[in-house]
Design a protein around this motif. Structure first.
Motif, mmCIF file in Angstrom:
data_model
loop_
_atom_site.group_PDB
_atom_site.id
_atom_site.type_symbol
_atom_site.label_atom_id
_atom_site.label_comp_id
_atom_site.label_asym_id
_atom_site.label_seq_id
_atom_site.Cartn_x
_atom_site.Cartn_y
_atom_site.Cartn_z
ATOM 1 N N GLU A 126 0.845 -1.198 0.000
ATOM 2 C CA GLU A 126 0.000 0.000 0.000
ATOM 3 C C GLU A 126 0.882 1.250 0.000
ATOM 4 O O GLU A 126 0.620 2.216 -0.714
ATOM 5 C CB GLU A 126 -0.908 -0.010 1.236
ATOM 6 C CG GLU A 126 -1.730 1.246 1.407
ATOM 7 C CD GLU A 126 -2.433 1.317 2.755
ATOM 8 O OE1 GLU A 126 -3.188 2.277 2.946
ATOM 9 O OE2 GLU A 126 -2.215 0.434 3.607
ATOM 10 N N MET A 127 1.948 1.225 0.778
ATOM 11 C CA MET A 127 2.859 2.362 0.846
ATOM 12 C C MET A 127 3.559 2.575 -0.499
ATOM 13 O O MET A 127 3.671 3.701 -0.985
ATOM 14 C CB MET A 127 3.896 2.145 1.956
ATOM 15 C CG MET A 127 4.740 3.350 2.246
ATOM 16 S SD MET A 127 5.997 3.062 3.518
ATOM 17 C CE MET A 127 4.972 2.747 4.936
ATOM 18 N N TRP A 128 4.026 1.501 -1.129
ATOM 19 C CA TRP A 128 4.691 1.581 -2.430
ATOM 20 C C TRP A 128 3.747 2.203 -3.460
ATOM 21 O O TRP A 128 4.142 3.083 -4.219
ATOM 22 C CB TRP A 128 5.149 0.190 -2.866
ATOM 23 C CG TRP A 128 5.885 0.162 -4.162
ATOM 24 C CD1 TRP A 128 5.357 -0.076 -5.402
ATOM 25 C CD2 TRP A 128 7.279 0.382 -4.372
ATOM 26 N NE1 TRP A 128 6.332 -0.021 -6.352
ATOM 27 C CE2 TRP A 128 7.526 0.250 -5.753
ATOM 28 C CE3 TRP A 128 8.338 0.657 -3.519
ATOM 29 C CZ2 TRP A 128 8.788 0.396 -6.300
ATOM 30 C CZ3 TRP A 128 9.601 0.805 -4.078
ATOM 31 C CH2 TRP A 128 9.820 0.673 -5.448
ATOM 32 N N ASP A 129 2.487 1.730 -3.470
ATOM 33 C CA ASP A 129 1.509 2.262 -4.414
ATOM 34 C C ASP A 129 1.203 3.733 -4.130
ATOM 35 O O ASP A 129 1.040 4.528 -5.059
ATOM 36 C CB ASP A 129 0.226 1.430 -4.373
ATOM 37 C CG ASP A 129 0.434 0.008 -4.894
ATOM 38 O OD1 ASP A 129 1.433 -0.231 -5.619
ATOM 39 O OD2 ASP A 129 -0.398 -0.863 -4.569
ATOM 40 N N ALA A 130 1.141 4.111 -2.848
ATOM 41 C CA ALA A 130 0.886 5.505 -2.490
ATOM 42 C C ALA A 130 2.063 6.397 -2.887
ATOM 43 O O ALA A 130 1.859 7.540 -3.331
ATOM 44 C CB ALA A 130 0.615 5.613 -0.989
ATOM 45 N N ILE A 131 3.271 5.898 -2.733
ATOM 46 C CA ILE A 131 4.458 6.659 -3.156
ATOM 47 C C ILE A 131 4.406 6.873 -4.667
ATOM 48 O O ILE A 131 4.658 7.968 -5.160
ATOM 49 C CB ILE A 131 5.757 5.939 -2.731
ATOM 50 C CG1 ILE A 131 5.915 5.970 -1.214
ATOM 51 C CG2 ILE A 131 6.974 6.574 -3.406
ATOM 52 C CD1 ILE A 131 7.013 5.073 -0.680
ATOM 53 N N LYS A 132 4.026 5.829 -5.393
ATOM 54 C CA LYS A 132 3.913 5.947 -6.852
ATOM 55 C C LYS A 132 2.849 6.972 -7.218
ATOM 56 O O LYS A 132 3.063 7.823 -8.083
ATOM 57 C CB LYS A 132 3.557 4.589 -7.467
ATOM 58 C CG LYS A 132 3.398 4.637 -8.963
ATOM 59 C CD LYS A 132 3.054 3.284 -9.531
ATOM 60 C CE LYS A 132 2.922 3.348 -11.033
ATOM 61 N NZ LYS A 132 2.553 2.053 -11.603
ATOM 62 N N SER A 133 1.716 6.903 -6.540
ATOM 63 C CA SER A 133 0.637 7.833 -6.816
ATOM 64 C C SER A 133 1.045 9.271 -6.514
ATOM 65 O O SER A 133 0.743 10.191 -7.278
ATOM 66 C CB SER A 133 -0.583 7.445 -5.980
ATOM 67 O OG SER A 133 -1.595 8.395 -6.102
ATOM 68 N N ARG A 134 1.749 9.477 -5.421
ATOM 69 C CA ARG A 134 2.125 10.828 -4.995
ATOM 70 C C ARG A 134 3.274 11.405 -5.814
ATOM 71 O O ARG A 134 3.257 12.556 -6.214
ATOM 72 C CB ARG A 134 2.518 10.799 -3.508
ATOM 73 C CG ARG A 134 3.169 12.047 -2.973
ATOM 74 C CD ARG A 134 2.170 13.206 -2.950
ATOM 75 N NE ARG A 134 2.767 14.409 -2.444
ATOM 76 C CZ ARG A 134 3.362 15.336 -3.198
ATOM 77 N NH1 ARG A 134 3.446 15.190 -4.489
ATOM 78 N NH2 ARG A 134 3.873 16.417 -2.658
ATOM 79 N N PHE A 135 4.284 10.609 -6.074
ATOM 80 C CA PHE A 135 5.497 11.118 -6.718
ATOM 81 C C PHE A 135 5.619 10.742 -8.190
ATOM 82 O O PHE A 135 6.310 11.416 -8.939
ATOM 83 C CB PHE A 135 6.743 10.625 -5.980
ATOM 84 C CG PHE A 135 6.869 11.165 -4.598
ATOM 85 C CD1 PHE A 135 7.366 12.437 -4.367
ATOM 86 C CD2 PHE A 135 6.469 10.403 -3.511
ATOM 87 C CE1 PHE A 135 7.478 12.937 -3.081
ATOM 88 C CE2 PHE A 135 6.577 10.897 -2.224
ATOM 89 C CZ PHE A 135 7.072 12.167 -2.006
ATOM 90 N N GLY A 136 4.975 9.647 -8.600
ATOM 91 C CA GLY A 136 5.142 9.163 -9.965
ATOM 92 C C GLY A 136 4.305 9.897 -10.976
ATOM 93 O O GLY A 136 4.730 10.142 -12.086
#
Length: 150
Positions: A126-136
């Motif tokens: 969930e954290m990896w996906d949120a990082i992708k959503s926020r920064f990617g």
């Protein structure tokens, strides 16, 4: 020239002999690879570095981030609150340790001003996906950002 200037310095001490006992030798090698830190505008590079870093240092942690860690035993108390049950089996204990290590590793790579947003997440995927959503971002937002920078 004086006699003191002509003197040759003593040779360095010899290296330790190979007759050391196994307890005197280093039992493992410590990795000197630096953990990649996520910087604004460098998400794609960070992802590549993280994949390589985790695959090299601890592949099982990378698997937790990519595939989730498996189900966590939960229950509901009398007030309707969800409670996570403590691990009972060896597999559950190992899975929780891997999850904790994966979360900690990801948190260590984030800029300090974003830690509070991601710290409350309990699942590394969930954290990896949120990082992708926020920064990617997505392809459309990247096109807009490139136009704005011109």
């Amino acid at each position: 020239m004086s006699a003191s200037q002509d003197e040759i310095p003593p040779p360095p001490p010899p290296p330790p002999s190979s007759s050391q006992t196994p307890t005197q030798q280093t039992p493992y090698t410590i990795s000197t690879i630096k953990l990649p830190i996520l910087k604004k505008g460098e998400y794609d590079i960070w992802v590549m570095k993280m994949e390589h870093y985790l695959a090299y240092t601890d592949y099982l942690i990378w698997e937790v981030i990519q595939n989730e860690n498996g189900p966590v035993s939960i229950t509901t108390d009398t007030q309707g609150q969800i409670k996570v049950l403590p691990p009972r089996t060896t597999e559950e204990i190992v899975a929780r340790e891997r999850e904790r290590k994966a979360r900690t590793t990801l948190l260590m790579t984030l800029p300090e001003d974003h830690l509070a947003k991601f710290h409350k997440m309990t699942d590394a995927k969930e954290m990896w996906d949120a990082i992708k959503s926020r920064f990617g971002g997505n392809d459309e937002s990247k096109k807009i950002d490139t136009k704005n920078q011109r």
